[in-house]
Design a protein around this motif. Structure first.
Motif: not given
Length: 316
Positions: A129-142
């Motif tokens: 869950d931690v890996i998925e959250f960070k990957t997704r959030t940073l992708a959304e930040l560009g």
């Protein structure tokens, strides 16, 4: 957030051990605003905001002053700790090491913010869950990684070495390993297994960095728990309920520095006091939690460590 640690427990970035990663990122965000010459983590604030804990988001953004919640010692500690590990990775990879492994990566953003040499592969290991959250959030930040980033969603109490190999890790190549702010959240036997596995997977010339906390003297654990309870009560008064005494494992354990030395690692060690002085920051005052005695260690696996690597493989 108040559950006691137990075998197989899980978490996200707003609960249990995961919330400590969010607290650490909050301190990095505050420290970045305070002194960008030592620490420059532009992703700490947006990552904390995305976790969704209102108080931490306001602290990370500067909307709420740190005050008594994030004191000077915590902020200065974030500065020197972050710089220690940043320097470790850059020195290792600039010396030709092309594999970097961040164990319990949490909200660490080094794969995105450091100037990695071309060809560096950064492996990040943490709860799924931690890996998925960070990957997704940073992708959304560009945000775009500055190295080849490979994620390994795995619990470090499980068979993480198999998962790491499956992601492409090459144990015959030299590696730079980082276990930042991790060991105290592992049971003693799990800590030993982790350090043994690092040694087993390391080619001679590999490098490692972690912290080594001195074993408690008589009465120390009681003082530490009292200090952590005071910190928890302070945060609780602001609506953030995290019982720090229930997240750590107390009692004696193998100290990481001599344990690694016995397995063929040649280490350098610096106390928190050393790092504060080296970076022209004020000395610690009080220090009921013995933070000044915490050792930051880094070093290289000797070329003659093959016997030690074989001996540890029977225990992982």
């Amino acid at each position: 957030m108040n559950s006691i640690r137990h075998d197989g427990d899980t978490w996200d970035l707003a609960s249990s051990v995961g919330a400590t990663a969010t607290l650490a990122a909050t301190a990095r965000a505050i420290a970045t605003r305070a002194d960008s010459r030592l620490i420059d983590d532009p992703f700490a604030e947006p990552l904390v905001r995305a976790v969704g804990i209102d108080l931490l988001a306001r602290l990370a953004s500067g909307e709420q002053p740190p005050g008594e919640l994030v004191d000077r010692v915590t902020i200065d500690g974030a500065k020197v700790r972050t710089k220690f590990y940043d320097d470790f990775f850059l020195e290792a990879t600039n010396a030709g090491i092309t594999q970097a492994v961040v164990l319990a990566s949490g909200l660490d953003s080094r794969a995105y913010r450091l100037r990695w040499p071309t060809g560096t592969v950064v492996y990040e290991l943490d709860q799924p869950d931690v890996i998925e959250f960070k990957t997704r959030t940073l992708a959304e930040l560009g945000a775009v990684p500055t190295a080849e980033r490979r994620v390994v969603p795995v619990d470090l109490r499980d068979d993480w070495s198999t998962a790491l190999r499956a992601a492409g890790f090459d144990p015959s190549a030299q590696t730079a390993w980082c276990a930042e702010g991790l060991l105290g959240y592992l049971p003693p036997e799990a800590q030993d297994r982790l350090l043994d596995t690092i040694t087993e997977l390391s080619a001679p010339g590999s490098r490692v960095a972690t912290e080594s906390r001195p074993n408690p003297r008589p009465g120390d654990d009681g003082k530490t728990k009292e200090g952590l309870n005071q910190i928890s009560e302070r945060w609780r008064a602001y609506g953030f309920d995290l019982d720090h005494t229930k997240l750590r494992y107390f009692g004696e354990r193998n100290e990481a520095a001599p344990y690694l030395t016995d397995r063929g690692w040649a280490l350098n060690a610096f106390t928190t006091r050393d790092l504060l002085a080296a970076n022209n920051l004020p000395p610690l005052e009080g220090d009921a939690l013995r933070m000044g005695d915490l050792l930051y260690v880094s070093g290289v696996l000797n070329s003659g460590a093959e016997v030690d690597r074989r001996s540890t493989s029977n225990r992982t």
